[in-house]
Design a protein around this motif. Structure first.
Motif, PDB file in Angstrom:
ATOM      1  N   ILE A   1     -13.460  -0.526  -3.136  1.00  0.00           N
ATOM      2  CA  ILE A   1     -12.081  -0.178  -3.481  1.00  0.00           C
ATOM      3  C   ILE A   1     -12.013   0.319  -4.918  1.00  0.00           C
ATOM      4  O   ILE A   1     -11.313   1.281  -5.216  1.00  0.00           O
ATOM      5  CB  ILE A   1     -11.146  -1.387  -3.248  1.00  0.00           C
TER       6      ILE A   1
ATOM      7  N   ILE B   1       0.837  -1.200   0.000  1.00  0.00           N
ATOM      8  CA  ILE B   1       0.000   0.000   0.000  1.00  0.00           C
ATOM      9  C   ILE B   1       0.874   1.254   0.000  1.00  0.00           C
ATOM     10  O   ILE B   1       0.603   2.213  -0.729  1.00  0.00           O
ATOM     11  CB  ILE B   1      -0.988  -0.019   1.184  1.00  0.00           C
TER      12      ILE B   1
ATOM     13  N   LEU C   1      -1.159  -2.124  -7.636  1.00  0.00           N
ATOM     14  CA  LEU C   1      -2.533  -2.174  -7.127  1.00  0.00           C
ATOM     15  C   LEU C   1      -3.131  -3.562  -7.287  1.00  0.00           C
ATOM     16  O   LEU C   1      -3.812  -4.056  -6.382  1.00  0.00           O
ATOM     17  CB  LEU C   1      -3.401  -1.123  -7.830  1.00  0.00           C
TER      18      LEU C   1
ATOM     19  N   SER D   1      -4.955  -8.137  -0.278  1.00  0.00           N
ATOM     20  CA  SER D   1      -5.998  -7.664   0.629  1.00  0.00           C
ATOM     21  C   SER D   1      -7.158  -8.657   0.668  1.00  0.00           C
ATOM     22  O   SER D   1      -7.698  -8.958   1.736  1.00  0.00           O
ATOM     23  CB  SER D   1      -6.495  -6.283   0.181  1.00  0.00           C
TER      24      SER D   1
ATOM     25  N   CYS E   1     -13.200  -6.370  -4.660  1.00  0.00           N
ATOM     26  CA  CYS E   1     -12.816  -4.958  -4.552  1.00  0.00           C
ATOM     27  C   CYS E   1     -13.976  -4.031  -4.894  1.00  0.00           C
ATOM     28  O   CYS E   1     -14.128  -2.977  -4.269  1.00  0.00           O
ATOM     29  CB  CYS E   1     -11.604  -4.680  -5.439  1.00  0.00           C
TER      30      CYS E   1
ATOM     31  N   HIS F   1      -9.570   0.685   3.149  1.00  0.00           N
ATOM     32  CA  HIS F   1     -10.103  -0.666   3.414  1.00  0.00           C
ATOM     33  C   HIS F   1      -9.147  -1.449   4.317  1.00  0.00           C
ATOM     34  O   HIS F   1      -9.580  -2.081   5.283  1.00  0.00           O
ATOM     35  CB  HIS F   1     -10.339  -1.426   2.110  1.00  0.00           C
TER      36      HIS F   1
ATOM     37  N   VAL G   1      -8.500   4.638  -6.217  1.00  0.00           N
ATOM     38  CA  VAL G   1      -8.339   3.224  -5.871  1.00  0.00           C
ATOM     39  C   VAL G   1      -7.244   3.065  -4.817  1.00  0.00           C
ATOM     40  O   VAL G   1      -7.402   2.315  -3.852  1.00  0.00           O
ATOM     41  CB  VAL G   1      -8.054   2.368  -7.128  1.00  0.00           C
ATOM     42  N   THR G   2      -6.141   3.775  -4.999  1.00  0.00           N
ATOM     43  CA  THR G   2      -5.039   3.708  -4.039  1.00  0.00           C
ATOM     44  C   THR G   2      -5.511   4.131  -2.650  1.00  0.00           C
ATOM     45  O   THR G   2      -5.256   3.441  -1.655  1.00  0.00           O
ATOM     46  CB  THR G   2      -3.871   4.606  -4.510  1.00  0.00           C
TER      47      THR G   2
ATOM     48  N   LEU H   1      -8.129   1.568  -1.256  1.00  0.00           N
ATOM     49  CA  LEU H   1      -7.477   0.331  -0.816  1.00  0.00           C
ATOM     50  C   LEU H   1      -6.823   0.533   0.551  1.00  0.00           C
ATOM     51  O   LEU H   1      -6.948  -0.310   1.441  1.00  0.00           O
ATOM     52  CB  LEU H   1      -6.441  -0.110  -1.849  1.00  0.00           C
TER      53      LEU H   1
ATOM     54  N   MET I   1      -4.435  -5.562  -4.185  1.00  0.00           N
ATOM     55  CA  MET I   1      -5.850  -5.937  -4.100  1.00  0.00           C
ATOM     56  C   MET I   1      -5.987  -7.443  -3.856  1.00  0.00           C
ATOM     57  O   MET I   1      -6.803  -7.871  -3.040  1.00  0.00           O
ATOM     58  CB  MET I   1      -6.598  -5.513  -5.365  1.00  0.00           C
TER      59      MET I   1
END
Length: 173
Positions: free
Chosen positions: A99, A16, A69, A76, A94, A151, A144-145, A148, A73
Motif C-alpha cells: 500500500i 476509501i 489515509l 484496513s 501497509c 488492497h 497510496v490511495t 489502498l 490504513m
C-alpha cells in the motif's frame, strides 16, 4: 455480530471513497499552479488570490488526505486481522501489503503534512520550498490511495459505492 462487521466494511469503503475524492481534488488544485514555485514569484504575487487560494487549498487537502489515509490504513489493517495498536505497526502492514512504498516515504509525507497544518512562515524561500515539497508528494499520495483501494478490493472484497473519482484519479496519471 454480523451487522457490526458489515458496518465496519462499509466504513472502510466510505473512507476509501473519501480518500479518492480528496486525492482527485488535491491533484486538480495542484494543476492550477505553475511549478516549481520560486521565492521571487511568491513575493511578486503575494496579494494574488488566484495563486494563494489554490496554495491554501493544497495545504488543507494535503493534510486532510494524509489524515484520511491514516484512518483508512488502520481500519484496513484491523479488517485484515493485523495488529494496529501502534501506527508503526499499521505502516509495517501497509508496506508489506504494497500500500505504501516504505515506512520512510510515509513518514516524510507525514512530516510535510504536519508542517502544512502548523507552519505559517513569512519567508518566501521557505514557503516556496514547502509548496514544492508538497507538490512532489502528490504522486505518492495518489499511489497510496489507489493501492489502498486495490488492497481492500482484492484482499477484503470491499469497494466504494461510487467509482467515478477512482477512475478519474487513475486517468490523471
Amino acid at each position: 455480530m454480523h451487522d457490526v462487521l458489515n458496518e465496519s466494511r462499509r466504513y472502510l469503503a466510505d473512507l476509501i471513497e473519501a480518500c479518492q475524492r480528496c486525492a482527485w481534488h488535491l491533484q486538480a488544485t495542484a494543476d492550477r499552479v505553475e511549478w516549481p514555485l520560486t521565492a521571487e514569484v511568491l513575493e511578486q504575487r503575494q496579494m494574488d488570490q488566484t495563486l494563494f487560494e489554490p496554495l491554501a487549498a493544497m495545504n488543507e487537502r494535503f493534510a486532510k488526505l494524509q489524515d484520511l489515509l491514516g484512518t483508512a490504513m488502520r481500519h484496513s489493517g484491523e479488517l485484515s486481522g493485523e495488529r494496529t495498536d501502534t501506527f508503526l505497526r499499521v505502516l509495517a502492514f501497509c508496506e508489506k501489503a504494497g500500500i505504501i512504498p516504505s515506512v520512510e516515504d510515509w513518514q516524510t509525507s507525514r512530516s510535510l503534512r504536519n508542517r502544512a497544518a502548523h507552519d505559517y512562515g513569512t519567508d518566501f524561500r521557505v514557503t516556496a520550498d514547502h509548496f514544492n515539497a508538497l507538490h512532489g508528494q502528490v504522486p505518492l499520495l495518489k499511489r497510496v490511495t489507489l493501492a489502498l483501494a486495490a488492497h481492500a478490493r482484492d484482499s477484503l472484497g470491499i469497494e466504494p459505492r461510487d467509482a467515478r473519482f477512482a477512475e478519474a484519479l487513475r486517468r490523471s496519471g
